[in-house]
Write a protein that holds these residues in place. Structure first.
Motif, PDB file in Angstrom:
ATOM      1  N   THR A  59       0.845  -1.190   0.000  1.00  0.00           N
ATOM      2  CA  THR A  59       0.000   0.000   0.000  1.00  0.00           C
ATOM      3  C   THR A  59       0.881   1.241   0.000  1.00  0.00           C
ATOM      4  O   THR A  59       2.076   1.174   0.283  1.00  0.00           O
ATOM      5  N   THR A  60       0.269   2.354  -0.305  1.00  0.00           N
ATOM      6  CA  THR A  60       0.933   3.649  -0.183  1.00  0.00           C
ATOM      7  C   THR A  60      -0.122   4.666   0.193  1.00  0.00           C
ATOM      8  O   THR A  60      -1.292   4.514  -0.156  1.00  0.00           O
ATOM      9  N   ASP A  61       0.307   5.683   0.907  1.00  0.00           N
ATOM     10  CA  ASP A  61      -0.633   6.739   1.279  1.00  0.00           C
ATOM     11  C   ASP A  61      -0.443   7.973   0.396  1.00  0.00           C
ATOM     12  O   ASP A  61      -0.938   9.040   0.695  1.00  0.00           O
ATOM     13  N   SER A  63       2.499   9.363  -0.190  1.00  0.00           N
ATOM     14  CA  SER A  63       3.662  10.130   0.254  1.00  0.00           C
ATOM     15  C   SER A  63       4.949   9.700  -0.430  1.00  0.00           C
ATOM     16  O   SER A  63       6.019  10.208  -0.105  1.00  0.00           O
ATOM     17  N   VAL A  65       6.053   6.528  -0.350  1.00  0.00           N
ATOM     18  CA  VAL A  65       6.561   5.354   0.349  1.00  0.00           C
ATOM     19  C   VAL A  65       5.591   4.194   0.135  1.00  0.00           C
ATOM     20  O   VAL A  65       4.392   4.332   0.365  1.00  0.00           O
ATOM     21  N   ALA A  66       6.132   3.060  -0.313  1.00  0.00           N
ATOM     22  CA  ALA A  66       5.333   1.837  -0.442  1.00  0.00           C
ATOM     23  C   ALA A  66       5.557   1.003   0.810  1.00  0.00           C
ATOM     24  O   ALA A  66       6.692   0.771   1.215  1.00  0.00           O
ATOM     25  N   ASN A  67       4.474   0.579   1.440  1.00  0.00           N
ATOM     26  CA  ASN A  67       4.544  -0.274   2.620  1.00  0.00           C
ATOM     27  C   ASN A  67       4.248  -1.701   2.192  1.00  0.00           C
ATOM     28  O   ASN A  67       3.168  -1.981   1.662  1.00  0.00           O
ATOM     29  N   THR A  95      10.299   1.063  -6.650  1.00  0.00           N
ATOM     30  CA  THR A  95      10.859   2.418  -6.730  1.00  0.00           C
ATOM     31  C   THR A  95      11.059   2.870  -8.165  1.00  0.00           C
ATOM     32  O   THR A  95      11.306   4.041  -8.409  1.00  0.00           O
ATOM     33  N   ILE A 100       6.892   6.378  -6.353  1.00  0.00           N
ATOM     34  CA  ILE A 100       7.429   5.633  -5.218  1.00  0.00           C
ATOM     35  C   ILE A 100       8.937   5.889  -5.137  1.00  0.00           C
ATOM     36  O   ILE A 100       9.675   5.605  -6.077  1.00  0.00           O
ATOM     37  N   VAL A 103      10.709   2.122   0.002  1.00  0.00           N
ATOM     38  CA  VAL A 103       9.918   0.942   0.347  1.00  0.00           C
ATOM     39  C   VAL A 103      10.203   0.602   1.803  1.00  0.00           C
ATOM     40  O   VAL A 103      11.362   0.591   2.234  1.00  0.00           O
TER      41      VAL A 103
END
Length: 157
Positions: A59-61, A63, A65-67, A95, A100, A103
């Protein structure tokens, strides 16, 4: 409709990308699924270490950054020699996606030289660029830049 995406696969202990069409709009879970499916049939000598039958959450919000949420038994399924490569596949592929830059994994992971990175620590393209055949970077420059190095090999069928 499809869009071209760079997916990183393993070739002789290095990571190389293949530009592959994926279903549009391109979202992160679709990219992870494409890694799990493996390289296109027309490529030779490439493989994926990303397990096919595991639910990998991403997921990503918005911002940048991928979580990534790995299953608890992820590293039980991935061979020890492939563990740095599988994380590299995920980091480099995500990335290299639009928007993105970093990570974050929910478990400790291994960097290219075997260093362990704690869960929740951001990783960038540069941290794994050495696996893509790029010139190794000094330790103080790793994880400071999220732009692809541009020296990655392209494999065509």
């Amino acid at each position: 409709q499809t869009e071209p995406v760079r997916l990183y696969f393993i070739a002789s202990g290095q990571l190389v990308y293949v530009t592959t069409p994926v279903t549009s709009p391109v979202v992160l879970p679709v990219i992870i699924f494409a890694l799990q499916e493996g390289p296109p049939a027309e490529t030779f000598g490439l493989r994926s270490a990303v397990p096919r039958d595991m639910a990998i959450g991403v997921t990503t919000d918005g911002s940048g950054v991928a979580n990534v949420d790995l299953p608890d038994d992820f590293f039980d399924v991935v061979s020890r020699t492939d563990q740095r490569l599988v994380i590299g596949q995920i980091v480099l592929t995500l990335t290299d996606s639009r928007g993105i830059g970093q990570v974050v994994f929910d478990q400790p992971v291994t960097k290219p030289l075997g260093e362990i990175v704690a869960a929740g620590q951001p990783l960038s393209y540069r941290a794994y660029a050495a696996l893509a055949g790029s010139v190794p970077l000094p330790a103080d420059e790793l994880d400071t830049e999220s732009t692809p190095a541009g020296t990655t090999t392209t494999v065509s069928g």
